[in-house]
Scaffold this active site. Sequence first.
Site, mmCIF file in Angstrom:
data_model
loop_
_atom_site.group_PDB
_atom_site.id
_atom_site.type_symbol
_atom_site.label_atom_id
_atom_site.label_comp_id
_atom_site.label_asym_id
_atom_site.label_seq_id
_atom_site.Cartn_x
_atom_site.Cartn_y
_atom_site.Cartn_z
ATOM 1 N N LYS A 35 0.850 -1.198 0.000
ATOM 2 C CA LYS A 35 0.000 0.000 0.000
ATOM 3 C C LYS A 35 0.891 1.255 0.000
ATOM 4 O O LYS A 35 2.096 1.170 0.249
ATOM 5 C CB LYS A 35 -0.903 -0.017 1.231
ATOM 6 C CG LYS A 35 -0.150 0.033 2.555
ATOM 7 C CD LYS A 35 -1.071 -0.260 3.741
ATOM 8 C CE LYS A 35 -0.314 -0.187 5.048
ATOM 9 N NZ LYS A 35 -1.130 -0.689 6.166
ATOM 10 N N ARG A 130 -10.732 0.158 14.869
ATOM 11 C CA ARG A 130 -10.649 0.958 13.654
ATOM 12 C C ARG A 130 -11.607 0.314 12.658
ATOM 13 O O ARG A 130 -12.724 0.745 12.527
ATOM 14 C CB ARG A 130 -9.194 0.956 13.180
ATOM 15 C CG ARG A 130 -8.703 2.258 12.646
ATOM 16 C CD ARG A 130 -7.209 2.245 12.381
ATOM 17 N NE ARG A 130 -6.742 1.027 11.737
ATOM 18 C CZ ARG A 130 -5.506 0.834 11.294
ATOM 19 N NH1 ARG A 130 -4.604 1.787 11.428
ATOM 20 N NH2 ARG A 130 -5.147 -0.290 10.718
ATOM 21 N N TYR A 259 17.990 29.085 9.040
ATOM 22 C CA TYR A 259 16.797 29.814 9.486
ATOM 23 C C TYR A 259 16.652 29.721 11.007
ATOM 24 O O TYR A 259 16.834 28.667 11.604
ATOM 25 C CB TYR A 259 15.548 29.213 8.850
ATOM 26 C CG TYR A 259 15.417 29.510 7.372
ATOM 27 C CD1 TYR A 259 15.342 30.819 6.913
ATOM 28 C CD2 TYR A 259 15.357 28.473 6.454
ATOM 29 C CE1 TYR A 259 15.211 31.089 5.546
ATOM 30 C CE2 TYR A 259 15.220 28.733 5.090
ATOM 31 C CZ TYR A 259 15.150 30.046 4.649
ATOM 32 O OH TYR A 259 15.023 30.312 3.308
ATOM 33 N N MET A 307 14.023 23.860 2.750
ATOM 34 C CA MET A 307 13.276 23.171 1.696
ATOM 35 C C MET A 307 14.181 22.326 0.795
ATOM 36 O O MET A 307 13.849 21.193 0.448
ATOM 37 C CB MET A 307 12.508 24.195 0.846
ATOM 38 C CG MET A 307 11.608 23.538 -0.191
ATOM 39 S SD MET A 307 10.763 24.709 -1.253
ATOM 40 C CE MET A 307 9.585 25.447 -0.137
HETATM 41 C C1 PLP Z 1 -0.408 -1.789 6.646
HETATM 42 C C2 PLP Z 1 -1.012 -3.036 7.144
HETATM 43 C C3 PLP Z 1 -0.209 -4.143 7.455
HETATM 44 C C4 PLP Z 1 1.299 -4.082 7.410
HETATM 45 O O1 PLP Z 1 1.783 -3.522 8.613
HETATM 46 P P1 PLP Z 1 3.344 -3.484 8.909
HETATM 47 O O2 PLP Z 1 3.424 -2.974 10.286
HETATM 48 O O3 PLP Z 1 3.923 -2.522 7.921
HETATM 49 O O4 PLP Z 1 3.837 -4.860 8.710
HETATM 50 C C5 PLP Z 1 -0.835 -5.296 7.849
HETATM 51 N N1 PLP Z 1 -2.175 -5.386 7.934
HETATM 52 C C6 PLP Z 1 -2.982 -4.347 7.644
HETATM 53 C C7 PLP Z 1 -4.453 -4.512 7.775
HETATM 54 C C8 PLP Z 1 -2.432 -3.146 7.247
HETATM 55 O O5 PLP Z 1 -3.234 -2.111 6.968
#
Ligand code: PLP
Length: 368
Positions: A35, A130, A259, A307
Amino acid sequence: MPRPIQALIHTAALAHNLARAREAAPDARVWAVVKANAYGHGIERVFDGLRGADGFALLDLSEAQRLRALDWRGPILLLEGCFEPRDLELCSRLNLWHAVHQNEQIDWLAAHKTHQPHRVFLKMNSGMNRLGFRPEAYRTAWARLNALPQVDEISLMTHFSDADGPRGVAHQVAVFDEVTRDLPGERSLSNSAAVLRHGAGGSGPALRSDWVRAGILAYGSAPDFPEHDIAHWGLRPAMTLRSRIIATQSLLAGDTVGYGSSFTATTPMRIGIVACGYADGYPRHCGSGTPVLVDGVRSGTVGRVSMDMLVVDLTPLPQAGVGSEVTLWGHGPGGSLLAIDEVARAAATIGYELMCALAQRVPTDVGD
Ligand SMILES: *Cc1c(COP(=O)(O)O)cnc(C)c1O
């Protein structure tokens, strides 16, 4: 000459980290979680390193389409399932497996016309609060799905809130096991932290998970840093962010840097100006002394990150100058290494956030 900043994605490190997940979960199949554009690495760029996974897990339909465009024919799981009814059409067309975490998604499935029944992962909210059905509603949801001709196989899934910390996973596993005891179907419980800390070689009995979901570990960041670092877990950074020194300055005692004049030299010192700033994805919220490698030698930042530039202390590196290689995180020259977790800690965040924030403007190559 282009600005000297560059990111490198290490195919061999990705494959090595995936192999570590398999060692820690020897009986499980492994989802490579890609993802957020593979945690900022780029789906196309990690594909070769992670193609040995049993499947890819992600959230965005557009990312699933990119994987299919790479000719990945194996499983793809949508971790949050569908966001609206018409997403199911793409699931049917691309053969995507999808999470089901709320009743609306079951309603959409019930109304969906498909010739090919769907594989779904029914998510339990076992304490994270969640996504997912509460334990007392889970079996009703399972029965509803099981009665639908649109559904083929139902797998059982939950997500841990504390796999990386002292609270651990036992309280959630107990809830999950109790509710699902006599339900058929494969189980998917573990994220990276659970794989590493509660898998084979972890403390206590290994957690049963038919499908583990390996995200951060695949990219070479320790989910439980600073308790453990990547060396402890045998992981290798999959991303290097590097640049060069584009100018130097010699400071007198009392001179300030950058800065807000947040840094004042107490003795004469030499500093190097590096072509990397927060517009490249380097965190702005890290103070002087954030670790950095110059020609593979450890030094620290000086003053505020701006930046397009940041400043490093060259006092311990008399030979360094314009053109010297600076490793912001990842692999440096001569086998040197700076874990992204150390930089993240200096910025009061986690490796996840830094890698996901790598900016579009940074030219990125794939290498070994
Ligand atoms: C992002 C995610 C993972 C992976 O988590 P990591 O801590 O990066 O291994 C696993 N399960 C779900 C449902 C996630 O959203």
